[in-house]
Structure formats: C-alpha cells, structure tokens
Design a protein around this motif. Structure first.
Motif, PDB file in Angstrom:
ATOM      1  N   ASN A  66       1.079  -1.164   0.099  1.00  0.00           N
ATOM      2  CA  ASN A  66      -0.145  -0.199  -0.445  1.00  0.00           C
ATOM      3  C   ASN A  66       0.856   0.801  -0.003  1.00  0.00           C
ATOM      4  N   LEU A  67       1.154   1.602  -1.188  1.00  0.00           N
ATOM      5  CA  LEU A  67       2.163   3.034  -1.288  1.00  0.00           C
ATOM      6  C   LEU A  67       1.469   3.879  -1.951  1.00  0.00           C
ATOM      7  N   ASP A  72       7.573   8.106 -10.901  1.00  0.00           N
ATOM      8  CA  ASP A  72       8.626   7.670 -11.530  1.00  0.00           C
ATOM      9  C   ASP A  72       9.302   6.646 -10.382  1.00  0.00           C
ATOM     10  N   ASP A  73       9.194   6.780  -9.260  1.00  0.00           N
ATOM     11  CA  ASP A  73      10.019   6.052  -8.130  1.00  0.00           C
ATOM     12  C   ASP A  73       9.145   4.961  -8.006  1.00  0.00           C
ATOM     13  N   ILE A  74       7.960   5.007  -7.754  1.00  0.00           N
ATOM     14  CA  ILE A  74       7.705   3.489  -7.162  1.00  0.00           C
ATOM     15  C   ILE A  74       7.886   2.899  -8.395  1.00  0.00           C
ATOM     16  N   GLY A 100      -1.953  -3.889  -3.665  1.00  0.00           N
ATOM     17  CA  GLY A 100      -1.701  -5.630  -3.924  1.00  0.00           C
ATOM     18  C   GLY A 100      -0.450  -6.071  -3.038  1.00  0.00           C
ATOM     19  N   ASN A 101      -0.121  -7.745  -3.173  1.00  0.00           N
ATOM     20  CA  ASN A 101       0.318  -7.834  -3.183  1.00  0.00           C
ATOM     21  C   ASN A 101       1.624  -8.488  -4.367  1.00  0.00           C
ATOM     22  N   LEU A 123       3.371   7.835   2.955  1.00  0.00           N
ATOM     23  CA  LEU A 123       4.863   9.395   2.311  1.00  0.00           C
ATOM     24  C   LEU A 123       5.765   8.733   2.472  1.00  0.00           C
ATOM     25  N   ASN A 124       7.200   8.895   1.861  1.00  0.00           N
ATOM     26  CA  ASN A 124       8.419   8.966   2.291  1.00  0.00           C
ATOM     27  C   ASN A 124       8.343  10.449   2.141  1.00  0.00           C
TER      28      ASN A 124
END
Length: 169
Positions: A66-67, A72-74, A100-101, A123-124
C-alpha cells in the motif's frame, strides 16, 4: 579485535593518536566506536555463516503493498525488485497509489484537490516535502520513515504559507 567471536573471520586494529591531555583517551572511549562501525559494516556485507536459518525455504511473499508516492519512483522500485504491476490509467500522472501483493499490484492515479490539504500518510519524507511545498505549505518534519501523522487534517482548506508538521515513523 576480531569477529565474529564464535568463528573469527576478521581481525581489525584501530589506532588513534590523541592530543596530550585529551578528555577521551581510553581505548573503549576513542577506538571502540570506530571498531564497532567497521565491524558492523563488514559483518553485514561479508561474514559467511553456514546455518540453515539464513536461507528462505520455498516461501511466497504475502506482503501487502500500500504505497503512495511519486509515479517514477514507485515504478522504478517495483521494476528493480521484480514486482509486476498493472496500471489502471495510462495518463501522465505525478502521484500514484499502489495496492496489492507480490502476485498482483495495481497502480492508480492519486488525485489531490488544490484547494484542500491532502493526506500525506504513507509518503516518505522526500515526497511529502515536495508535495507540500508545491502546494505552498511550509513543512516541519519530525522523525524518519513514512508519514504517520500530520498536524493539519486532510480536507482542511488550503492557505498559502501555513506550517504543517509531519510526523514520520
């Protein structure tokens, strides 16, 4: 010193020359931390152990993803780690959510209202600061990791130049 203690593979000598009458002049105070840093890095990179506990036996990754972050980073992360993903939208977008997984990750656009404070949770620090500053917010970061709490609630009307405190863990 030598390490690991039960099966030594490395020996390390740390020599530090101090000024005469230095406040810290004992080996444990001066050379000890240097030896520890060197030993920790070498141990994690090169020390070989032959126990079966170090091997993963035919398991599948059940980790849920769950990001929320910069498109582009992901995608770069998933590509380099070998996680397959599918996109729900082929438009050029900056911010996305990935859910997802290991077997099925779906990426969809994350839309934010320009007139309201978004949720920064997940978020980072880099992405949170970028996003907040693009909206005209001033940011105070506390901690490391991903955002777990924010001082201004999601949905609050956006005012240019206000300070938002983001707590990371």
């Amino acid at each position: 010193g030598f390490f690991p203690a039960d099966n030594p593979q490395y020996t390390c000598v740390v020599v530090i020359v101090n000024k005469q009458n230095a406040v810290l002049h004992y080996g444990a105070d001066v050379a000890g931390p240097v030896f520890k840093e060197i030993a920790d890095r070498l141990y994690t990179l090169f020390v070989k152990t032959n126990t079966s506990d170090n091997y993963v036996m035919n398991t599948t990754d059940s980790e849920e993803y769950n990001l929320f972050g910069y498109n582009d980073d992901i995608k770069y992360l998933f590509t380099n780690v070998g996680i397959k993903y599918k996109e729900n939208n082929n438009q050029a977008i900056d911010w996305i959510e990935a859910n997802g997984n290991a077997n099925s990750v779906t990426i969809k656009p994350k839309k934010n209202s320009i007139k309201q404070i978004p949720s920064f949770k997940g978020l980072n620090a880099k992405d949170a600061i970028y996003m907040a500053e693009e909206m005209g917010l001033k940011v105070n970061i506390v901690g490391k990791g991903k955002v777990i709490n924010q001082s201004i609630a999601q949905g609050t009307s956006l005012s240019y130049g206000i300070l938002i405190k983001l707590e990371l863990n």
